[in-house]
Design a protein around this motif. Sequence first.
Motif, PDB file in Angstrom:
ATOM      1  N   TYR A  47     -44.341  25.164  29.104  1.00  0.00           N
ATOM      2  CA  TYR A  47     -43.370  26.241  29.282  1.00  0.00           C
ATOM      3  C   TYR A  47     -42.579  25.975  30.553  1.00  0.00           C
ATOM      4  N   ILE A  48     -41.279  26.301  30.521  1.00  0.00           N
ATOM      5  CA  ILE A  48     -40.387  25.966  31.629  1.00  0.00           C
ATOM      6  C   ILE A  48     -40.069  27.200  32.468  1.00  0.00           C
ATOM      7  N   ASP A  49     -40.300  27.091  33.766  1.00  0.00           N
ATOM      8  CA  ASP A  49     -39.795  28.071  34.725  1.00  0.00           C
ATOM      9  C   ASP A  49     -38.426  27.550  35.156  1.00  0.00           C
ATOM     10  N   GLU A  50     -37.362  28.019  34.460  1.00  0.00           N
ATOM     11  CA  GLU A  50     -36.021  27.477  34.700  1.00  0.00           C
ATOM     12  C   GLU A  50     -35.527  27.751  36.112  1.00  0.00           C
ATOM     13  N   LYS A  51     -35.883  28.901  36.654  1.00  0.00           N
ATOM     14  CA  LYS A  51     -35.405  29.265  37.986  1.00  0.00           C
ATOM     15  C   LYS A  51     -35.846  28.254  39.032  1.00  0.00           C
TER      16      LYS A  51
ATOM     17  N   ASP B 186     -45.045  34.019  32.749  1.00  0.00           N
ATOM     18  CA  ASP B 186     -44.514  35.369  32.952  1.00  0.00           C
ATOM     19  C   ASP B 186     -43.811  35.366  34.307  1.00  0.00           C
ATOM     20  N   THR B 187     -42.476  35.274  34.269  1.00  0.00           N
ATOM     21  CA  THR B 187     -41.696  35.149  35.501  1.00  0.00           C
ATOM     22  C   THR B 187     -41.843  36.378  36.387  1.00  0.00           C
ATOM     23  N   LYS B 188     -41.785  37.558  35.774  1.00  0.00           N
ATOM     24  CA  LYS B 188     -41.812  38.806  36.528  1.00  0.00           C
ATOM     25  C   LYS B 188     -43.127  38.989  37.279  1.00  0.00           C
TER      26      LYS B 188
ATOM     27  N   PRO C  82     -41.396  40.539  27.939  1.00  0.00           N
ATOM     28  CA  PRO C  82     -41.463  41.220  29.239  1.00  0.00           C
ATOM     29  C   PRO C  82     -40.801  42.590  29.240  1.00  0.00           C
ATOM     30  N   LYS C  83     -39.771  42.766  28.426  1.00  0.00           N
ATOM     31  CA  LYS C  83     -39.047  44.041  28.389  1.00  0.00           C
ATOM     32  C   LYS C  83     -39.949  45.173  27.922  1.00  0.00           C
ATOM     33  N   ARG C  84     -40.823  44.881  26.948  1.00  0.00           N
ATOM     34  CA  ARG C  84     -41.696  45.905  26.368  1.00  0.00           C
ATOM     35  C   ARG C  84     -43.144  45.758  26.828  1.00  0.00           C
ATOM     36  N   GLY C  85     -43.407  44.767  27.656  1.00  0.00           N
ATOM     37  CA  GLY C  85     -44.733  44.615  28.237  1.00  0.00           C
ATOM     38  C   GLY C  85     -45.818  44.224  27.247  1.00  0.00           C
ATOM     39  N   LYS C  86     -45.470  43.356  26.288  1.00  0.00           N
ATOM     40  CA  LYS C  86     -46.435  42.966  25.258  1.00  0.00           C
ATOM     41  C   LYS C  86     -46.663  41.456  25.245  1.00  0.00           C
ATOM     42  N   ILE C  87     -47.918  41.062  25.098  1.00  0.00           N
ATOM     43  CA  ILE C  87     -48.301  39.667  24.895  1.00  0.00           C
ATOM     44  C   ILE C  87     -48.808  39.553  23.460  1.00  0.00           C
TER      45      ILE C  87
ATOM     46  N   ARG D 252     -57.452  34.538  11.636  1.00  0.00           N
ATOM     47  CA  ARG D 252     -56.496  35.120  10.693  1.00  0.00           C
ATOM     48  C   ARG D 252     -55.955  36.466  11.185  1.00  0.00           C
ATOM     49  N   THR D 253     -55.788  36.563  12.496  1.00  0.00           N
ATOM     50  CA  THR D 253     -55.303  37.809  13.097  1.00  0.00           C
ATOM     51  C   THR D 253     -54.236  37.522  14.143  1.00  0.00           C
ATOM     52  N   VAL D 254     -53.486  38.577  14.477  1.00  0.00           N
ATOM     53  CA  VAL D 254     -52.553  38.552  15.605  1.00  0.00           C
ATOM     54  C   VAL D 254     -52.915  39.706  16.528  1.00  0.00           C
ATOM     55  N   ASN D 255     -53.115  39.401  17.807  1.00  0.00           N
ATOM     56  CA  ASN D 255     -53.421  40.424  18.805  1.00  0.00           C
ATOM     57  C   ASN D 255     -52.168  40.833  19.557  1.00  0.00           C
ATOM     58  N   VAL D 256     -52.107  42.122  19.913  1.00  0.00           N
ATOM     59  CA  VAL D 256     -51.089  42.629  20.824  1.00  0.00           C
ATOM     60  C   VAL D 256     -51.820  43.053  22.098  1.00  0.00           C
ATOM     61  N   ILE D 257     -51.371  42.514  23.233  1.00  0.00           N
ATOM     62  CA  ILE D 257     -52.017  42.785  24.520  1.00  0.00           C
ATOM     63  C   ILE D 257     -51.013  43.454  25.446  1.00  0.00           C
ATOM     64  N   ASP D 258     -51.425  44.511  26.110  1.00  0.00           N
ATOM     65  CA  ASP D 258     -50.585  45.181  27.097  1.00  0.00           C
ATOM     66  C   ASP D 258     -50.592  44.341  28.378  1.00  0.00           C
ATOM     67  N   ASP D 259     -49.417  43.997  28.920  1.00  0.00           N
ATOM     68  CA  ASP D 259     -49.385  43.085  30.066  1.00  0.00           C
ATOM     69  C   ASP D 259     -49.690  43.762  31.405  1.00  0.00           C
ATOM     70  N   LYS D 260     -49.908  45.095  31.373  1.00  0.00           N
ATOM     71  CA  LYS D 260     -50.316  45.779  32.602  1.00  0.00           C
ATOM     72  C   LYS D 260     -51.832  45.954  32.651  1.00  0.00           C
TER      73      LYS D 260
END
Length: 350
Positions: A183-187, A228-230, A271-276, A284-292
């Motif tokens: 993954y690239i940190d462009e900044k 996660d840049t933020k 990052p806008k909605r705080g979801k990983i 065979r699953t997809v997890n949603v993780i709160d980034d806080k």
Amino acid sequence: MNTRNSLQKLTAVAFAAIGVVGIAANDALAQELVKTEKISSNSNVYQPAFNPKDGFVYVSAAHGQGNTGKVYKIDAKTLQTVDSIAVPESAPMGIGISVNTQTLYTTNSRSGIVTAINLKTGEQTHITTGNEGQAPREIRVDEKRNLVYASSVRGGGLWVIDAKTNKFVKFYGDLGGAITGHYIDEKNNVIYATAMRDNEVVVVDGATGKVLKKFAAHGERPTNVHHDTKNKRLYVANQATENITVLDAETGELIKAIPTGKGALGVNHDPKRGKIYVANRHGRTVNVIDDKSLEVIKTFEIGALPNTVAINHKTGDVYVTNKQAVSERGENAPEPVPAPNADSISLIKL
């Protein structure tokens, strides 16, 4: 009174009462797996990429054995296939899009090439390195510098491709054992890469290819990483330990190991909605993780083998490609369990 709204309010109150911090109750309840659509039988889909310029999702498909395959163009709302691009000299696996040039890139570890496809004209350019960096896997695009990076599993490094000319520029080698994801940190012009064989994350200077530092992944078989840049964190998907490890991007310190599912593979962040989002191929699953809170707030059963997650960052829509179960290696290996939703793409919405 609307039953769903009442339930959301009651749940929000309950979360507040027990002191759960950072979990958006309304979002967790509202988010749903809207649909899953088959792309094509025996297409052997791999990865999706959302193109914000034309609004379509593109999916790489390797079509079984050999060096043939297609890239499918998918309607982002209906998930219907509207077109396909034959790639006769490469079985597409990894996929990425340069938004600046509207060029789609696919990797083919079988033949050791990267194919650039002009989305306006359909013209294809096959890119090779010579003898360096065979088995390219993952594509990432640095839009700021108009560069494309392809991870090399066998070569233990990264291809560097000029996105304007589609010519191979150089190879950053000797980065680590089996470089799978990056993954690239462009900044800051820094690349974070997973060295799966070494169970490490490698931090690379994007300008020189020099290894700046290496971190323990704090998990086994780290395969993909997201920066996660933020919050200045790394989210690392570890297949063998079935978790996401959250690391300090500067020091490599382990912040938390989050249990997910079998074969944690694809990881992406909104990052806008705080979801990983995590695709657990064997679970065979997809997890949603709160980034806080760094807690799993929802798990979706897919019915196939989720591989990779793409996000429309404007709407928050999430796209997941689902593979077919394959036979495991070994004399006493069990037969694969059928996957009814294989060779498909799923849409998760808020």
